[in-house]
Design a protein around this motif. Structure first.
Motif: not given
Lengths: 227, 593
Positions: A24-26, A28, B194-196, B198-199, B201
Motif C-alpha cells: 500500500d505504501f508509496h 509522495l 497520496q500522502a499517508r 509508511k504503514g 494503510t
C-alpha cells in the motif's frame, strides 16, 4: 475489486495489517498527487455537465422548446462555424501532446513553437465561440427568447470558461518554465494539461452533438430516457 | 522521487525557509493548522450571527407582536439566513475546512496538505463567500427571505423579501463557496490517498479520516448540483431566461417567463441537499467514534463494519433525495422507491449507533467533557434518526410535512447532533492546538446547559408538529384546530432557546480564557493512540514531524490490549517496543495473540 479487498482487511490482526502495508505504501510523488487531484476535478466537471444535460433534456420536452437545427432557417442546420471551432480545439489538443514530447526531448524551440500553437488554437476556439454567440444575436436568437438558445449560451459559455481556466494554468506553467528551465517539471505538468485539454475536447464534442440536434433526435432521446 | 523540483515549504529542511513574519505565518499562511484555525474562527463567528438570528425568530414565535423590529419580512429573512449559514457556512466549513484541515495531515502522518497554496486559496475564497453573504444584510431590501431551499419561482419574484440584491448575493455567495469547497476538497482526498505515511494503510486510518474522506467525496459530487441550480437561477433572475420559471402572473402582471420547471430546481437542490446531510454527519460520525474509543479506553467495536457503514451511507445518500419532495407530487412508484431507499439507509446508520454503544459496553468509561458530549450525541442522534424513519414514509410525511415536527426532526439529527460532536471534538483536540485543557467546570456547565436545553427546545416541537402547527409562519393568527396551550409551549421553547444561546457564550469565553490561562495538558493528555498526538513538538509545529516522518505499525485503536503494560499503544510504536506486564523484559516485542 481492489477496493473490496482493501475493505476486507482486519487491521486489528497485526499480521494482516503488515501484509497490506507492503503493497500500500508509496512515496509522495507530486505528479501522482496532481494526477489524482486532476482526476477528481474532472469528475466534478463531469457531474456539472451531466446535471446540465439532464436539465436540458428535460427542457427539450416542453412545448416552447425550439431546437436550433433541422430547418433551413435555424442557425445550426449549417454548423460549419462550430466545426471550424472544433477543429481549433482538436489542433490545440494535438499540439499540446507534441509540446510534451519535445519537453521530454528537451528541445527548446520545438517546445516553444508547439506551446505557442496550443495557446493560439485554444484562443481561436474561444474567440470562435464568441463569434458564434454574436451571430446568434444578430440573427435574433437571443439568450432569453427560447430555452434552446438559453442552454446554448449557458453550456457553451461554461465550457469556454473551463477552457479559459486551462489557458491560465498553461500560461502559468510556461511562466514557471521560463524561470526554472526544468524540462522534467514542464513535461510532467504538460501531461496533466494535455489530459485536461483532451477531456474538454470530448466534452465539447458531446455538447456540440447535444445542442445542435434537431427536434426528432430529442424526441428519440426522451423516449429512450423515459422523459 | 518527485518529478517536480519545487519542495513544499513544510518539507524544507532549512528552517529559514519556514514562514516567520506575521503575515506569512498567520494571514497568508499555507500551514494546514493555521488554515484550519482560520476556517474555524470564521465559521464560528458567522455561526454566532446565525444563532442570534434564530434567537430573534424565537422571540417572535414565543412572544408575537412584542418586538416591533421583527416584521413578517424580517422574520422570513432570519429563517432563511439562519438555515443557510448553519448548514453551509458553519457546519460544512467547520467540519471539513476546520477539522478536516487540522486533522488529515496529522492523522495520516503527512507534513501538510499536498497543495498548500490551493489550501490557502480555499480559505480566502470561503472568506469571500461569507463576506458576500453577510453583505446582503446591508443592501437595499436586505437578505433573501425565500427560505434556505430558495425554491423558485417565489425566490425571485416580487413580494419575497430580498428579491433584488438579496437573492443574487445569496446565489453568488453559494457559487463562491462551492469553488472554495472544491479547492479544499481536492486537497483533502488527494492528501488522504497520496500522502499517508509508511504503514498507514487505508484500513489503519482512524474513523475520523474515513468520515472526512467519504464526506469530501460526497461534497465534490453533490455541490455541483447546487452550483448548477444557482447559475441557472441567476440567469432566470438577471437575463430573463426560463430554466425554472413557468408562465406566471405576478401582482397582476404577466411576466416574460414561460415553460420552466420549478420542480426541476427542487430535484437539483435536493440532489445536493440530502448528501449535504451526510457531508455534515459523516465527519461527525468519524470524530465521535474516535472520542468514544479514547475515553472508553476500548477499541472501537466493529471497525471494519464502521468503515463499510460510512461508505454505504455515502453511496445511499445519493438515491434518497426525493423524500424531501413527497408533497411536491410524484409518481407513486417513485415515492415507494425513495421511501424504501430512505429506510435502507437506516441500516448502516443504526449499525453505527449499535457499535458506539457496544464500544461503551464494559469499557473503562471516563466521563470527561468530550465523552459527555459524545454520549449526548448518541441520544440526540438516535432521537433525530428515529423521527427520520417516520418522515421517510410517504403516508406519515404528507400530514407532517411543513409542520414543526419536521423542524424538530432535522434540528435533532443534523443540527444538535453534529454540534454535540463538534463540541466533543473541540474539548478533545483543544490540548493539541494550545497545549492546554478547556476549563472543566465551565465545560460541564456548557454540556448540561446545551444537552438539557436543546431537549427543552426540540421535544415540545415534535408535539407542536403533531398538533399541526405549520413551520415558516410569522404568526399563527386565529386557528381553530390548534389549542391556545400551543402558544405557551412556544413561549417555553423560546425561553429555553435563549438560555441555550447564552450557554454558548460561556463556551466562547472558555475557549478564549483557556487558550491563555487554561490548565497545561502536557503531551497526549488523553493517552490516545492516533498519530496526531505523537508529533515531535507539542503542540505540533510547522511541518508536523520534525526531521523524520513517523512509521505506522498498527491500527488506531490498540486500547486495553491484553497483557500490555499501558492501556494504549500508539500507532507509531514498533512491535518490539511494546511493553507487556508479565516478565516485561523477556516478553518485550511479543504481540498478544
Amino acid at each position: 475489486m481492489k477496493l473490496i479487498n482493501t475493505l476486507r482487511v482486519k487491521p486489528w490482526l497485526p499480521q494482516e495489517g503488515s501484509q497490506q502495508e507492503k503493497g500500500d505504501f508509496h512515496q509522495l510523488n507530486d505528479n501522482q498527487a496532481a494526477k489524482t487531484a486532476l482526476n477528481f476535478f474532472l469528475t466534478v466537471i463531469t457531474v456539472i455537465f451531466f446535471l446540465f444535460t439532464i436539465t436540458f433534456l428535460q427542457r427539450t420536452q416542453s412545448f416552447d422548446f425550439q431546437a436550433l437545427s433541422g430547418e433551413p432557417w435555424l442557425p445550426f442546420t449549417d454548423a460549419s462555424m462550430l466545426w471550424q471551432n472544433t477543429g481549433y480545439l482538436l489542433l490545440a489538443s494535438i499540439t499540446i501532446i507534441i509540446a510534451r514530447r519535445y519537453a521530454e526531448l528537451q528541445h527548446f524551440y520545438a517546445v516553444v513553437f508547439a506551446l505557442t500553437a496550443t495557446t493560439l488554437f485554444t484562443s481561436l476556439f474561444i474567440i470562435g465561440q464568441f463569434l458564434v454567440w454574436q451571430q446568434l444575436n444578430h440573427a435574433g436568437f437571443y439568450i432569453n427568447t427560447n430555452p434552446a438558445n438559453s442552454f446554448y449560451f449557458l453550456l457553451s459559455g461554461i465550457h469556454a470558461l473551463h477552457v479559459l481556466g486551462g489557458v491560465i494554468v498553461l500560461v502559468s506553467c510556461i511562466g514557471i518554465f521560463a524561470t526554472t528551465f526544468s524540462y522534467q517539471q514542464l513535461s510532467g505538468r504538460l501531461k496533466l494539461c494535455a489530459r485536461y485539454w483532451h477531456y474538454l475536447f470530448f466534452v465539447w464534442l458531446f455538447l456540440f452533438f447535444l445542442l445542435t440536434s434537431d427536434a426528432n433526435t430529442f424526441k428519440t432521446i426522451a423516449l429512450i430516457c423515459g422523459f | 522521487m518527485s518529478k517536480f523540483a519545487n519542495i513544499a515549504i513544510a518539507d524544507q529542511v532549512d528552517e529559514s525557509k519556514h514562514p516567520h513574519s506575521f503575515m506569512t505565518k498567520y494571514i497568508w499562511s499555507q500551514d494546514h493548522k493555521v488554515i484550519a484555525i482560520q476556517y474555524s474562527i470564521t465559521a464560528i463567528a458567522v455561526g454566532l450571527v446565525a444563532l442570534v438570528l434564530s434567537g430573534m425568530m424565537r422571540l417572535q414565535l414565543g412572544f408575537p407582536n412584542e418586538f416591533s423590529f421583527i416584521d413578517p419580512s424580517a422574520y422570513l429573512q432570519f429563517v432563511t439566513m439562519h438555515g443557510m449559514i448553519m448548514v453551509i457556512y458553519l457546519l460544512t466549513a467547520l467540519l471539513l475546512g476546520g477539522f478536516g484541515n487540522y486533522l488529515i495531515p496529522l492523522m495520516v502522518g503527512a507534513r501538510d496538505m499536498v497543495f498548500p497554496f490551493l489550501n490557502m486559496l480555499s480559505y480566502w475564497t470561503y472568506f469571500l463567500a461569507v463576506l458576500v453573504l453577510l453583505a446582503s444584510f446591508f443592501v437595499s431590501g436586505g437578505p433573501t427571505g425565500a427560505g434556505w431551499t430558495l425554491y423558485p419561482p417565489q425566490a425571485i419574484l416580487s413580494g419575497t423579501p430580498g428579491e433584488h440584491a438579496g437573492i443574487l448575493l445569496m446565489l453568488a455567495s453559494l457559487a463562491i463557496f462551492i469553488v472554495a469547497f472544491t479547492m479544499g476538497g481536492l486537497n483533502y482526498v488527494t492528501t488522504i490517498l497520496q500522502a499517508r505515511t509508511k504503514g498507514m494503510t487505508l484500513m489503519r486510518m482512524p474513523l475520523t479520516i474515513w468520515g472526512i474522506f467519504v464526506a469530501t467525496i460526497l461534497g465534490l459530487l453533490a455541490f455541483p448540483a447546487l452550483l448548477v441550480s444557482a447559475i441557472m437561477m441567476i440567469f432566470d433572475k438577471v437575463i430573463g431566461t426560463s430554466f425554472f420559471m413557468p408562465a406566471i402572473l405576478s401582482l397582476g402582471e404577466t411576466l416574460d417567463h414561460s415553460g420552466g420547471s420549478p420542480i426541476l430546481f427542487q430535484h437539483l437542490f435536493w440532489f445536493f441537499g440530502h448528501p449535504e446531510v451526510y457531508i455534515v454527519a459523516l465527519p461527525a460520525f468519524g470524530m465521535v467514534s474516535d472520542v468514544i474509543a479514547v475515553h472508553a479506553r476500548k477499541n472501537i467495536f466493529g471497525y471494519r463494519m464502521m468503515v463499510w457503514a460510512i461508505v454505504a451511507i455515502g453511496g445511499l445518500s445519493f438515491v434518497v433525495w426525493a423524500h424531501h419532495m413527497y408533497v411536491s407530487g410524484m409518481n407513486p412508484y417513485f415515492g415507494f422507491f425513495f421511501a424504501t431507499t430512505t429506510l435502507i439507509i437506516a441500516i448502516p446508520t443504526a449499525l453505527k449507533v449499535y457499535n458506539w454503544l457496544l464500544t461503551l459496553w464494559r469499557g473503562n468509561i471516563h466521563l470527561t467533557i468530550p465523552m459527555l458530549f459524545a454520549i449526548g450525541f448518541i441520544f440526540t442522534f438516535t432521537h433525530g434518526g428515529l423521527t427520520g424513519l417516520m418522515l421517510g414514509n410517504v403516508v406519515i410525511d404528507l400530514p407532517l410535512s411543513d409542520t414543526y415536527f419536521v423542524v424538530a426532526h432535522f434540528h435533532m439529527v443534523m443540527g444538535v447532533s453534529p454540534v454535540m460532536v463538534l463540541f466533543a471534538a473541540i474539548y478533545h483536540w483543544f490540548p493539541l492546538l494550545t497545549g492546554r485543557f478547556l476549563n472543566n467546570a465551565l465545560g460541564k456547565f456548557h454540556f448540561w446547559g446545551t444537552f438539557l436545553g436543546t431537549y427543552a427546545i426540540y421535544l415540545p416541537m415534535h408535539y407542536l408538529g403533531f398538533l399541526g402547527v405549520p413551520r415558516r409562519y410569522y404568526a399563527m393568527g386565529t386557528t381553530d384546530f390548534i389549542p391556545e396551550s400551543a402558544q405557551s409551549l412556544n413561549a417555553s421553547i423560546t425561553v429555553s432557546a435563549i438560555i441555550v444561546g447564552l450557554v454558548q457564550l460561556i463556551f466562547i469565553f472558555n475557549l478564549i480564557w483557556s487558550t491563555f490561562k487554561g490548565k497545561k495538558s502536557g503531551r497526549n493528555p488523553w493517552q490516545a493512540t492516533s498519530l496526531e498526538w505523537q508529533t515531535a513538538h507539542f503542540p505540533p509545529g510547522h511541518g508536523n514531524w520534525g526531521e523524520q516522518l513517523p512509521n505506522v505499525y498498527r491500527w488506531a485503536y490498540d486500547f486495553s490490549v491484553p497483557r500490555a503494560k499501558d492501556d494504549f499503544i500508539p500507532q507509531n510504536v514498533t512491535p518490539e517496543d511494546v511493553a507487556y506486564l508479565d516478565t516485561e523484559e523477556s516478553n518485550k516485542g511479543r504481540e498478544p495473540s
